[in-house]
Design a protein around this motif. Structure first.
Motif, PDB file in Angstrom:
ATOM      1  N   ASN A 159     -33.193  25.015  -0.312  1.00 40.50           N
ATOM      2  CA  ASN A 159     -33.134  23.940   0.850  1.00 40.50           C
ATOM      3  C   ASN A 159     -34.604  23.596   1.079  1.00 40.50           C
ATOM      4  O   ASN A 159     -35.335  24.020   1.847  1.00 40.50           O
ATOM      5  N   VAL A 160     -35.066  22.537  -0.182  1.00 36.15           N
ATOM      6  CA  VAL A 160     -36.592  22.292   0.104  1.00 36.15           C
ATOM      7  C   VAL A 160     -36.759  21.365   1.306  1.00 36.15           C
ATOM      8  O   VAL A 160     -38.003  21.400   1.909  1.00 36.15           O
ATOM      9  N   ALA A 161     -35.938  20.857   1.974  1.00 29.26           N
ATOM     10  CA  ALA A 161     -36.199  20.124   3.206  1.00 29.26           C
ATOM     11  C   ALA A 161     -36.614  20.967   4.378  1.00 29.26           C
ATOM     12  O   ALA A 161     -37.002  20.587   5.301  1.00 29.26           O
ATOM     13  N   THR A 202     -37.271  17.041 -12.890  1.00 25.95           N
ATOM     14  CA  THR A 202     -37.717  16.751 -11.379  1.00 25.95           C
ATOM     15  C   THR A 202     -38.045  15.178 -11.528  1.00 25.95           C
ATOM     16  O   THR A 202     -38.385  14.568 -12.407  1.00 25.95           O
ATOM     17  N   SER A 208     -28.673  27.014  -4.629  1.00 24.08           N
ATOM     18  CA  SER A 208     -29.729  25.907  -4.308  1.00 24.08           C
ATOM     19  C   SER A 208     -30.669  26.645  -3.357  1.00 24.08           C
ATOM     20  O   SER A 208     -30.722  27.759  -2.792  1.00 24.08           O
ATOM     21  N   ARG A 259     -22.580  25.559 -10.415  1.00 24.54           N
ATOM     22  CA  ARG A 259     -23.931  25.700  -9.511  1.00 24.54           C
ATOM     23  C   ARG A 259     -23.892  27.440  -9.524  1.00 24.54           C
ATOM     24  O   ARG A 259     -23.114  28.396  -9.544  1.00 24.54           O
ATOM     25  N   THR A 299     -33.364  19.978 -10.562  1.00 20.57           N
ATOM     26  CA  THR A 299     -32.541  20.819 -10.962  1.00 20.57           C
ATOM     27  C   THR A 299     -33.123  21.650 -12.198  1.00 20.57           C
ATOM     28  O   THR A 299     -33.913  21.280 -12.973  1.00 20.57           O
ATOM     29  N   ALA A 344     -33.554  14.739  -7.408  1.00 20.43           N
ATOM     30  CA  ALA A 344     -33.473  15.980  -6.802  1.00 20.43           C
ATOM     31  C   ALA A 344     -34.180  16.779  -8.176  1.00 20.43           C
ATOM     32  O   ALA A 344     -34.312  16.391  -9.495  1.00 20.43           O
ATOM     33  N   SER A 397     -35.077  15.318  -3.159  1.00 18.23           N
ATOM     34  CA  SER A 397     -33.805  15.344  -2.283  1.00 18.23           C
ATOM     35  C   SER A 397     -33.316  16.714  -2.155  1.00 18.23           C
ATOM     36  O   SER A 397     -32.597  17.177  -1.189  1.00 18.23           O
ATOM     37  N   GLY A 398     -33.272  17.663  -3.080  1.00 20.35           N
ATOM     38  CA  GLY A 398     -32.841  18.759  -3.414  1.00 20.35           C
ATOM     39  C   GLY A 398     -33.413  19.717  -4.434  1.00 20.35           C
ATOM     40  O   GLY A 398     -34.064  19.201  -5.396  1.00 20.35           O
ATOM     41  N   SER A 399     -32.795  20.894  -4.486  1.00 22.15           N
ATOM     42  CA  SER A 399     -33.256  21.837  -5.488  1.00 22.15           C
ATOM     43  C   SER A 399     -32.005  22.603  -5.991  1.00 22.15           C
ATOM     44  O   SER A 399     -31.545  23.334  -5.117  1.00 22.15           O
ATOM     45  N   SER A 400     -31.510  22.613  -7.305  1.00 21.35           N
ATOM     46  CA  SER A 400     -30.196  23.197  -7.635  1.00 21.35           C
ATOM     47  C   SER A 400     -30.479  23.926  -8.901  1.00 21.35           C
ATOM     48  O   SER A 400     -31.314  23.698  -9.861  1.00 21.35           O
TER      49      SER A 400
END
Length: 349
Positions: free
Chosen positions: A87-89, A187, A85, A82, A175, A173, A71-74
């Protein structure tokens, strides 16, 4: 056409090449020293370029169906703040999928007839085979690489070790947390559990007398809540530990005579960029594609070397630099600022 290829090693690159060659009329034998495909292994990020390679093999849709999309990558600091990030989408070509190594290998092996896979078959003498080409896919400690190019090109220890495993509980997500000289990543995994991995500086072949889970908790037990949640669920029996190696200096060629090297045999690199499995897949498909489209094997091998050597060696250099940055114990603020800038211009492919 009645051409024959011998593949030494039943890993990702070797199997990918075998699938593509057989689909175009080649006789292929894959010789794997292990008794069977592995049933354990970490989750791999299958990037869009690798998904397109799987599409070439007719396996892309299965990979997309099997592998969850994060859903995301941080990227985080040890206190949970943080860094940046990804934006894998927004990735081109259908985004990113997460597949465990056993699942990906099973998908590739399932596209081959059983008789094409010869398990329990180590190969030390290439002259025993009467074939048009030999594909060396025998991994990071490739005996074929050393035999062809010499001891100078044996894989060398990077100075870091890695732990991998899975823990109960789902995460959506990706991380990755960076601390002083260490990282911890998480993951999603296709079975609904959490895939995790960690790395730190260590002496080569050092092992923990009290167990690896206890050592991991010493390294990371004071990090943020998300890391500690995974540590609380660790099972010593499922923890894998592997020292990290790379090929340095890079090979002068991926081809010698009728032999072509793919994957880790050609360009073993630090796993910090998460691209090793993808590049092996791309190697295998690119090599096979050249072999089925060019009439002379010599021309096909030369074209493969021209296609794949420079980009994979450039990626290996990037992985080495990034690994040194990540494992830094000093100037971590500068490291994190550099990473934040890099994420803004990261290629989404």
């Amino acid at each position: 056409m009645n051409r024959r290829a011998i593949v030494v090693g039943g890993g990702i690159g070797g199997l990918a090449a075998a699938v593509h060659l057989r689909a175009h009329g080649w006789r292929v034998e894959v010789h794997e020293r292990s008794a069977a495909l592995p049933d354990t292994g970490t989750v791999l990020g299958i990037w869009p370029s690798a998904l397109r390679a799987l599409d070439t093999l007719g396996l892309g849709e299965q990979a997309r169906d099997l592998g969850p999309a994060p859903s995301g990558s941080s990227f985080l600091r040890a206190d949970g703040s943080r860094i940046g990030s990804l934006n894998v989408a927004a990735m081109r070509g259908g985004g990113l999928r997460m597949l465990s190594r056993p699942t990906l290998l099973g998908l590739l092996a399932g596209a081959l007839p059983a008789e094409a896979l010869v398990f329990g078959s180590p190969v030390s003498d290439l002259d025993r085979f009467d074939s048009d080409v030999v594909i060396a896919a025998d991994g990071i400690n490739s005996g074929i690489r050393t035999g062809l190019f010499g001891e100078r090109y044996r894989a060398k220890y990077t100075g870091s070790t890695a732990w991998r495993g899975s823990a109960p509980g789902k995460t959506g997500a990706m991380t990755e947390t960076w601390g002083e000289g260490a990282l911890f990543g998480m993951t999603p995994q296709e079975d609904g559990s959490t895939n995790w991995y960690a790395s730190a500086r260590a002496l080569e072949a050092d092992r923990a007398p009290r167990g690896e889970a206890a050592t991991i908790r010493v390294h990371f037990g004071h990090w943020h809540h998300g890391v500690r949640q995974v540590l609380d669920r660790l099972d010593e029996r499922t923890v894998l530990r592997h020292d990290l190696y790379h090929v340095d200096p890079p090979l002068p060629s991926y081809v010698r005579g009728r032999v072509a090297l793919v994957g880790d045999a050609a360009h073993a690199m630090s796993p910090i960029l998460g691209r090793g499995g993808c590049e092996a897949l791309l190697d295998g498909v690119a090599l096979a594609d050249r072999l089925v489209t060019l009439p002379r094997v010599e021309d096909a091998l030369a074209a493969y070397d021209a296609d794949r050597r420079k980009p994979t060696q450039r990626l290996a250099r990037m992985a080495s630099v990034t690994s040194r940055m990540m494992h830094a114990r000093r100037f971590t603020g500068l490291r994190d600022a550099t990473m934040k800038l890099a994420l803004r211009s990261a290629p989404l492919d």
